[in-house]
Design an enzyme around this catalytic site. Structure first.
Site: not given
Length: 400
Positions: A53, A236, A263, A357
């Site tokens: 990038c 997600q 959750f 996570c």
């Protein structure tokens, strides 16, 4: 001259002077750092590659584009391995699953007015400087295509010297946009915004907490059931990563007829699981559960789904409430779910699929379950935050 000895969990290079932390370097490299802080790689690593990038050095969104995919995969896996081993646990690790470039379907961008118009992009690392990223290699083509609309919205929503936040999510029939701004939403401005949304084909436009217009419901597909999440709701990061996590959760909970999803959010796991099992979804945000419930009621060939709005940090489900379920799925925020894990550990639940996570809180909660008599046979790391330090983790816990 400094030698890079290792990387931190955030991708910063630890230098041989024992105090310097340098960005965009790799272990084993020799680096010359000038008085002004500029760096020159004298001896590059064999794992160094040209960043794909052109925004990499200026944008703060990615940390690891200068390394091979294999190096990044090993580095991310090793972060989780070390976190788990530090708690005295040594499960098998499956091969990491990495989402492809241009697959990130949701982003939080910033917008600012300029003398020539408006700019939308990401901030540089630890800075207020805003960088435009028209060739971002993370975002889906649909999100990149929404940039002209976001710039036009910035002109309407941003004051001369202020800045706005733009949360944009790819949906089936146009971008779903949430604007966070201090500017007042007046009736004339509402008309302008609605016209702009129509012109650019946005599905929904929300101003702070106030809906402006919904042209097409911004649906998300959870295993064949369609849900319209609340504005800015958690999803997600990539469909690819979501599918990998769902596959593991399905594998772990196979055979369970009654499952509790803790959750639960808008139903990422609840609704696909409801194709074969009854599911009770528990979540602290009522709006997310409302969206989940509507999706279930309009779905097809799903088993019974019930919902419960509950703060699982302050009021975790107790063992007597868990006794009706054969399996649990738990996907907490980064802080983990220490209180809920404690009650799961002493419950009669036989199987737990834990998604996380955060390697540190995952390892902490995993240790609690292992010490309570659960086996953790394997761990799956999912990298849906490509080129960043972030990972997702999923693992089974079964009563011995």
């Amino acid at each position: 001259m400094l030698t890079i000895e290792s990387l931190t969990h955030l991708g910063m290079g630890r230098a041989s002077d024992g105090q310097s932390l340098l960005p965009r370097v790799l272990p084993g490299e020799e680096v010359d750092v000038a008085q002004d802080g500029t760096m020159r790689i004298v001896t590059p690593s064999v794992d160094r590659v040209a960043a794909p990038c052109r925004h990499f050095k200026s944008c703060g969104g990615c940390a690891m584009q200068h390394a091979t995919d294999a190096f990044v995969a090993d580095w991310k896996q090793d972060i989780v391995v070390k976190a788990v081993q530090a708690r005295g646990i040594s499960p098998e690790f499956r091969n990491i699953v990495t989402s492809p470039p241009k697959s990130r379907r949701r982003a939080k961008l910033s917008g600012r007015r300029t003398k020539k118009g408006a700019m939308v992009g990401f901030h540089t690392r630890a800075s207020d400087t805003l960088v435009q990223v028209p060739d971002c290699q993370l975002l889906t083509p649909a999100l990149i295509a929404s940039f002209p609309a976001l710039e036009a919205l910035t002109l309407l929503a941003c004051s001369r010297k202020g800045e706005i936040d733009l949360t944009v999510t790819e949906a089936a029939l146009g971008a779903d946009v949430l604007i966070a701004t201090d500017k007042e939403l007046t009736p004339p401005l509402r008309v302008e915004l609605a016209a702009l949304a129509n012109q650019h084909g946005l599905s929904r436009l929300v101003w702070n907490d106030e809906p402006v217009v919904t042209i097409n419901p911004p649906t998300q597909d959870f295993g064949g059931t369609f849900v319209v999440p609340p504005p800015g709701a958690f999803l997600q990061a990539t469909k690819h990563g979501e599918a990998a996590l769902m596959s593991a959760v399905e594998e772990i909970t196979t055979g369970a007829g009654r499952i509790i999803d803790l959750f639960a959010g808008c139903g990422t796991f609840t609704l696909p699981l409801a194709r074969r099992a009854e599911v009770h979804a528990v979540e602290g945000e009522a709006a997310m559960l409302d969206a989940l419930d509507r999706g279930w009621r309009e779905g097809h060939e799903l088993r019974r789904v019930t919902t419960e709005t509950r703060d699982l940090f302050r009021r975790p489900l107790e063992p007597d409430e868990l006794r009706h379920f054969e399996a649990a799925v738990i996907d907490p925020p980064r802080a983990g779910a220490e209180a809920q894990i404690d009650t799961l550990a002493v419950s009669d639940i036989k199987t737990i699929a834990m998604v996380s996570c955060n390697p540190v809180t995952f390892a902490r909660d995993a240790k609690t379950l292992v010490e309570a008599g659960f086996a953790m046979p394997w761990v799956q790391v999912v990298d849906q935050f490509r080129w960043s330090p972030h990972v997702e983790i999923v693992a089974p816990f079964t009563r011995k």
